[in-house]
Design a protein around this motif. Sequence first.
Motif, PDB file in Angstrom:
ATOM      1  N   UNK A 301      57.246  62.530 -37.371  1.00  0.00           N
ATOM      2  CA  UNK A 301      57.299  61.246 -38.075  1.00  0.00           C
ATOM      3  C   UNK A 301      58.336  60.345 -37.410  1.00  0.00           C
ATOM      4  N   UNK A 302      58.022  59.065 -37.170  1.00  0.00           N
ATOM      5  CA  UNK A 302      59.051  58.132 -36.670  1.00  0.00           C
ATOM      6  C   UNK A 302      60.082  57.857 -37.758  1.00  0.00           C
ATOM      7  N   UNK A 303      61.306  57.627 -37.336  1.00  0.00           N
ATOM      8  CA  UNK A 303      62.378  57.391 -38.303  1.00  0.00           C
ATOM      9  C   UNK A 303      62.104  56.195 -39.205  1.00  0.00           C
ATOM     10  N   UNK A 304      61.454  55.179 -38.661  1.00  0.00           N
ATOM     11  CA  UNK A 304      61.171  53.981 -39.462  1.00  0.00           C
ATOM     12  C   UNK A 304      60.255  54.309 -40.634  1.00  0.00           C
ATOM     13  N   UNK A 305      59.263  55.174 -40.410  1.00  0.00           N
ATOM     14  CA  UNK A 305      58.339  55.537 -41.483  1.00  0.00           C
ATOM     15  C   UNK A 305      59.031  56.429 -42.513  1.00  0.00           C
ATOM     16  N   UNK A 306      59.885  57.330 -42.041  1.00  0.00           N
ATOM     17  CA  UNK A 306      60.670  58.146 -42.975  1.00  0.00           C
ATOM     18  C   UNK A 306      61.542  57.241 -43.852  1.00  0.00           C
ATOM     19  N   UNK A 307      62.131  56.229 -43.250  1.00  0.00           N
ATOM     20  CA  UNK A 307      62.982  55.299 -43.993  1.00  0.00           C
ATOM     21  C   UNK A 307      62.192  54.570 -45.073  1.00  0.00           C
ATOM     22  N   UNK A 308      60.968  54.139 -44.743  1.00  0.00           N
ATOM     23  CA  UNK A 308      60.132  53.429 -45.722  1.00  0.00           C
ATOM     24  C   UNK A 308      59.830  54.327 -46.912  1.00  0.00           C
ATOM     25  N   UNK A 309      59.483  55.582 -46.644  1.00  0.00           N
ATOM     26  CA  UNK A 309      59.182  56.512 -47.734  1.00  0.00           C
ATOM     27  C   UNK A 309      60.424  56.783 -48.578  1.00  0.00           C
ATOM     28  N   UNK A 310      61.579  56.931 -47.927  1.00  0.00           N
ATOM     29  CA  UNK A 310      62.819  57.172 -48.669  1.00  0.00           C
ATOM     30  C   UNK A 310      63.167  55.993 -49.578  1.00  0.00           C
ATOM     31  N   UNK A 311      62.972  54.785 -49.071  1.00  0.00           N
ATOM     32  CA  UNK A 311      63.220  53.601 -49.908  1.00  0.00           C
ATOM     33  C   UNK A 311      62.262  53.586 -51.101  1.00  0.00           C
ATOM     34  N   UNK A 312      60.988  53.919 -50.864  1.00  0.00           N
ATOM     35  CA  UNK A 312      60.003  53.950 -51.950  1.00  0.00           C
ATOM     36  C   UNK A 312      60.349  55.033 -52.963  1.00  0.00           C
ATOM     37  N   UNK A 313      60.767  56.181 -52.462  1.00  0.00           N
ATOM     38  CA  UNK A 313      61.161  57.273 -53.347  1.00  0.00           C
ATOM     39  C   UNK A 313      62.340  56.840 -54.210  1.00  0.00           C
ATOM     40  N   UNK A 314      63.357  56.231 -53.596  1.00  0.00           N
ATOM     41  CA  UNK A 314      64.506  55.767 -54.350  1.00  0.00           C
ATOM     42  C   UNK A 314      64.154  54.664 -55.340  1.00  0.00           C
ATOM     43  N   UNK A 315      63.279  53.747 -54.917  1.00  0.00           N
ATOM     44  CA  UNK A 315      62.903  52.617 -55.776  1.00  0.00           C
ATOM     45  C   UNK A 315      62.224  53.071 -57.056  1.00  0.00           C
ATOM     46  N   UNK A 316      61.568  54.217 -57.018  1.00  0.00           N
ATOM     47  CA  UNK A 316      60.857  54.717 -58.202  1.00  0.00           C
ATOM     48  C   UNK A 316      61.631  55.812 -58.916  1.00  0.00           C
ATOM     49  N   UNK A 317      62.073  56.835 -58.174  1.00  0.00           N
ATOM     50  CA  UNK A 317      62.748  57.977 -58.801  1.00  0.00           C
ATOM     51  C   UNK A 317      64.161  57.640 -59.257  1.00  0.00           C
TER      52      UNK A 317
END
Length: 405
Positions: A301-317
């Motif tokens: 996984x590219x770091x940029x895509x991991x970052x997007x998922x982490x932001x989404x995870x934080x925004x919801x969880x």
Amino acid sequence: MRNATLAPLATTLTVQALVSMAVITVPVLAPEAASETGVSASYAGIFIALVYGASMASSLVSGPLVQRFGAIRISQACLVACAIGLASVAAGTLPLFIVSALLLGAGYGPVTPASSHILAKTAPPERMALIFSLKQTGVPIGGALAGALVPTLVLWSGWRMAALWVACACLVTAILTQPMRKALDADRNPRKPLAVASLAGPLRYTLGNPDLRRLALCSLCFAALQLCLMTFLVTYLMLDTGLSLVSAGMMLMLAQVGGAIARVAWGAVSDRWGRPTRVLGGMALAMGAAAVATAGFSAQWPNALIAVVCVAFGATAVGWNGVYLAQVARLAPPGKAGDATGGALAFTYAGVLFGPPLFTLLVGWGAGYAAAYVLLAVPSVVCGLVLLWHGHAAGQRAPGVTGKQ
């Protein structure tokens, strides 16, 4: 925003940030303290478990205490308890570390019920979710302050003095809130009984109200997933994707920032749409999806895509708390927001208390970090479906009052 709303919001936000900072200060100090006291830094996990266990108990008794002594007085008592807890840490002995955890938990638990009591009276109904979400940003703000300031204080004056400096900040904040007491504690009832039966009332109140009971049980699942995100993300990224400690830490920071910003955004969306139960249901589905996406991380996984998922995870969880607390306060009768919040938070803290140990057991049994994230996402998805169904059903039964759903 009217001053009648802004001043109580600023007061409750400041108190929330300081008690949150006090709790996070000890794990930040742990590595430095370990070398001098001989108490392993790994015990920080047990310390936090004790803190949240005490928080769960103290949140249950907070409703009657707020009604008798006033929300500001209870907030001041919480700040003092946190200050004494940090002073106990500075003593540097294992028994006083345990005392510190219990005092910090006793100080942390009632703060949210007390602030809910204040904001339920002062926040405009059409902006309640936004106001509560703004107040809840005090949690990540407190964590950020601990992460940014405490290491500097340690370098400047040593870990013991660093704990005492934060303790002093808590005491100063308690003093600065005194001018607000006359106005915000005017509704206190000095004759409110504090018998065991009345102190257990918030839990009975929450369990006896179907809507509150449903929200509280859902919050248990949300809190468990939130703490597992924050507790295990760095280790998971290092072990399963090969990220360095610095890079993995940055991903966690992005998740926290996403959660802090989203708390305010979700509150605004909830107020504007007028259907907080459905907003929470949608967030639950989204946090489940983000957890599943997180489980798919790999070295490819590219770091940029991991970052997007982490932001989404934080925004919801991480971002659900403000909408949840506003809805709990909204469902409570006038003057009972502290009771309702205290009872509901007992379930929330139970998720905080038991979620990470369950995650650890799943990993220890061979499931792996990815599978553990997927398994803990399942209850949140189920809760999301339940909340969406009940929100829709309530809207159909009473179309004129769907603003509460």
